[in-house]
Design a protein around this motif. Structure first.
Motif, PDB file in Angstrom:
ATOM      1  N   ARG A 186       0.810  -1.211   0.000  1.00 41.13           N
ATOM      2  CA  ARG A 186       0.000   0.000   0.000  1.00 41.13           C
ATOM      3  C   ARG A 186       0.850   1.270   0.000  1.00 41.13           C
ATOM      4  N   ILE A 187       1.140   1.764  -1.159  1.00 42.76           N
ATOM      5  CA  ILE A 187       1.906   3.000  -1.304  1.00 42.76           C
ATOM      6  C   ILE A 187       1.042   4.152  -0.797  1.00 42.76           C
ATOM      7  N   THR A 188       1.534   4.849   0.205  1.00 44.43           N
ATOM      8  CA  THR A 188       0.790   5.963   0.789  1.00 44.43           C
ATOM      9  C   THR A 188       1.339   7.323   0.381  1.00 44.43           C
ATOM     10  N   SER A 189       2.569   7.353  -0.100  1.00 41.78           N
ATOM     11  CA  SER A 189       3.137   8.608  -0.573  1.00 41.78           C
ATOM     12  C   SER A 189       4.088   8.304  -1.728  1.00 41.78           C
ATOM     13  N   PHE A 190       3.937   9.064  -2.797  1.00 38.01           N
ATOM     14  CA  PHE A 190       4.803   8.952  -3.970  1.00 38.01           C
ATOM     15  C   PHE A 190       5.007  10.380  -4.453  1.00 38.01           C
ATOM     16  N   ALA A 191       6.209  10.902  -4.287  1.00 35.50           N
ATOM     17  CA  ALA A 191       6.465  12.305  -4.594  1.00 35.50           C
ATOM     18  C   ALA A 191       7.703  12.461  -5.460  1.00 35.50           C
ATOM     19  N   PHE A 192       7.680  13.506  -6.277  1.00 39.51           N
ATOM     20  CA  PHE A 192       8.806  13.842  -7.137  1.00 39.51           C
ATOM     21  C   PHE A 192       9.405  15.166  -6.715  1.00 39.51           C
ATOM     22  N   THR A 193      10.730  15.267  -6.839  1.00 34.37           N
ATOM     23  CA  THR A 193      11.409  16.540  -6.616  1.00 34.37           C
ATOM     24  C   THR A 193      11.388  17.316  -7.926  1.00 34.37           C
ATOM     25  N   PRO A 194      11.642  18.627  -7.893  1.00 34.30           N
ATOM     26  CA  PRO A 194      11.706  19.396  -9.136  1.00 34.30           C
ATOM     27  C   PRO A 194      12.824  18.926 -10.068  1.00 34.30           C
ATOM     28  N   SER A 195      13.828  18.251  -9.516  1.00 35.36           N
ATOM     29  CA  SER A 195      14.955  17.778 -10.334  1.00 35.36           C
ATOM     30  C   SER A 195      14.797  16.306 -10.726  1.00 35.36           C
ATOM     31  N   ARG A 233      15.231   7.950  -4.719  1.00 37.32           N
ATOM     32  CA  ARG A 233      16.346   8.172  -5.629  1.00 37.32           C
ATOM     33  C   ARG A 233      16.414   9.663  -5.942  1.00 37.32           C
ATOM     34  N   GLY A 234      17.540  10.279  -5.671  1.00 35.50           N
ATOM     35  CA  GLY A 234      17.750  11.674  -6.055  1.00 35.50           C
ATOM     36  C   GLY A 234      17.009  12.697  -5.208  1.00 35.50           C
ATOM     37  N   ILE A 235      16.690  12.347  -3.948  1.00 33.18           N
ATOM     38  CA  ILE A 235      16.074  13.340  -3.071  1.00 33.18           C
ATOM     39  C   ILE A 235      17.173  13.951  -2.196  1.00 33.18           C
ATOM     40  N   PRO A 236      16.920  15.101  -1.572  1.00 32.39           N
ATOM     41  CA  PRO A 236      17.954  15.695  -0.714  1.00 32.39           C
ATOM     42  C   PRO A 236      18.400  14.725   0.383  1.00 32.39           C
ATOM     43  N   ASP A 237      19.695  14.684   0.649  1.00 26.33           N
ATOM     44  CA  ASP A 237      20.252  13.775   1.661  1.00 26.33           C
ATOM     45  C   ASP A 237      19.590  13.946   3.022  1.00 26.33           C
ATOM     46  N   ALA A 238      19.354  15.198   3.423  1.00 28.68           N
ATOM     47  CA  ALA A 238      18.744  15.439   4.728  1.00 28.68           C
ATOM     48  C   ALA A 238      17.328  14.876   4.787  1.00 28.68           C
ATOM     49  N   CYS A 239      16.603  14.933   3.683  1.00 22.71           N
ATOM     50  CA  CYS A 239      15.248  14.379   3.633  1.00 22.71           C
ATOM     51  C   CYS A 239      15.300  12.865   3.788  1.00 22.71           C
ATOM     52  N   PHE A 240      16.224  12.222   3.070  1.00 19.41           N
ATOM     53  CA  PHE A 240      16.352  10.768   3.171  1.00 19.41           C
ATOM     54  C   PHE A 240      16.741  10.351   4.595  1.00 19.41           C
ATOM     55  N   THR A 241      17.665  11.080   5.191  1.00 18.28           N
ATOM     56  CA  THR A 241      18.095  10.787   6.564  1.00 18.28           C
ATOM     57  C   THR A 241      16.931  10.928   7.535  1.00 18.28           C
ATOM     58  N   ARG A 299       7.231   5.821  13.151  1.00 19.17           N
ATOM     59  CA  ARG A 299       6.252   6.795  12.680  1.00 19.17           C
ATOM     60  C   ARG A 299       5.596   6.294  11.391  1.00 19.17           C
ATOM     61  N   ARG A 300       4.311   6.587  11.252  1.00 19.51           N
ATOM     62  CA  ARG A 300       3.588   6.266  10.018  1.00 19.51           C
ATOM     63  C   ARG A 300       3.692   7.495   9.114  1.00 19.51           C
ATOM     64  N   ILE A 301       4.280   7.337   7.965  1.00 16.84           N
ATOM     65  CA  ILE A 301       4.477   8.456   7.039  1.00 16.84           C
ATOM     66  C   ILE A 301       3.199   8.685   6.249  1.00 16.84           C
ATOM     67  N   HIS A 302       2.681   9.918   6.322  1.00 13.98           N
ATOM     68  CA  HIS A 302       1.498  10.278   5.553  1.00 13.98           C
ATOM     69  C   HIS A 302       1.882  10.878   4.208  1.00 13.98           C
ATOM     70  N   CYS A 303       2.856  11.783   4.223  1.00 17.52           N
ATOM     71  CA  CYS A 303       3.144  12.558   3.016  1.00 17.52           C
ATOM     72  C   CYS A 303       4.613  12.980   2.989  1.00 17.52           C
ATOM     73  N   VAL A 304       5.173  12.962   1.800  1.00 10.26           N
ATOM     74  CA  VAL A 304       6.471  13.586   1.535  1.00 10.26           C
ATOM     75  C   VAL A 304       6.196  14.564   0.401  1.00 10.26           C
ATOM     76  N   ALA A 305       6.641  15.795   0.532  1.00  9.49           N
ATOM     77  CA  ALA A 305       6.398  16.801  -0.505  1.00  9.49           C
ATOM     78  C   ALA A 305       7.633  17.669  -0.689  1.00  9.49           C
ATOM     79  N   PHE A 306       7.786  18.167  -1.918  1.00  6.83           N
ATOM     80  CA  PHE A 306       8.932  18.995  -2.269  1.00  6.83           C
ATOM     81  C   PHE A 306       8.449  20.274  -2.953  1.00  6.83           C
ATOM     82  N   PRO A 307       8.790  21.462  -2.411  1.00  2.00           N
ATOM     83  CA  PRO A 307       8.426  22.709  -3.086  1.00  2.00           C
ATOM     84  C   PRO A 307       9.117  22.803  -4.450  1.00  2.00           C
TER      85      PRO A 307
END
Length: 171
Positions: free
Chosen positions: A51-60, A75-83, A93-101
């Motif tokens: 059950r994929i609950t979040s699928f987000a793309f970065t601007p890059s 793949r290719g997200i900011p290191d601090a975000c991945f950490t 924690r249950r992850i609801h959302c990952v988002a990138f401006p």
């Protein structure tokens, strides 16, 4: 197929008429995507049964997928975000959302069942999301406008489960 249908099938819980769409639950269901990296397509099929609950793309063109049971791949997200994502999942924690401006760079946001982690997002957005958690409401989804800045972000308060509140806050 319109974008909302794709997001629903992909498990990103895009807004649908009448409320929030429930993510696709099984890999055997029909799915459609195009112009995404082949690796993301393969991972989508691999992670769909969980059950994929979040699928987000970065601007890059980086991307991240998270499942209901805490599996994730990026793949290719900011290191601090991945950490931070790894730290939150490890803490249960249950992850609801990952988002990138859309401005790109080291800008990201992760909402969970217990709070929000963010870096370099509009301050008013961060304050309002934090206020929802302080009031005992979880934030299920966050979207940033393609034009960037502090305009148009919204989030429906409540959990991303069926029957959750669909009230939106817009700016």
């Amino acid at each position: 197929m319109d974008r909302r249908r794709f997001l629903t099938l992909a498990g990103a819980a895009g807004a649908a008429v009448g409320g929030l769409a429930e993510p696709a639950l099984a890999a055997g269901y029909p799915s459609f995507n195009r112009r995404i990296p082949e690796e993301a397509h393969v991972k989508m099929k691999e992670l769909a049964p969980y059950r994929i609950t979040s699928f987000a793309f970065t601007p890059s063109n980086g991307w991240v997928m998270v499942t209901a049971d805490g599996r994730y791949f990026a793949r290719g997200i900011p290191d601090a975000c991945f950490t931070e994502l790894k730290k939150l999942v490890t803490a249960g924690r249950r992850i609801h959302c990952v988002a990138f401006p859309p401005e790109g760079g080291d800008r990201w946001l992760i909402t969970t069942d217990k709070g929000v982690s963010a870096r370099n997002i509009p301050e008013e957005c961060h304050q309002r999301i934090t206020a929802y958690y302080a009031a005992g409401q979880q934030v299920g989804h966050v979207a940033f406008p393609p034009s960037g800045g502090n305009r148009g972000w919204w989030w429906p308060p409540g959990t991303p489960s069926p029957g959750a509140s669909t009230t939106s806050v817009t700016r």
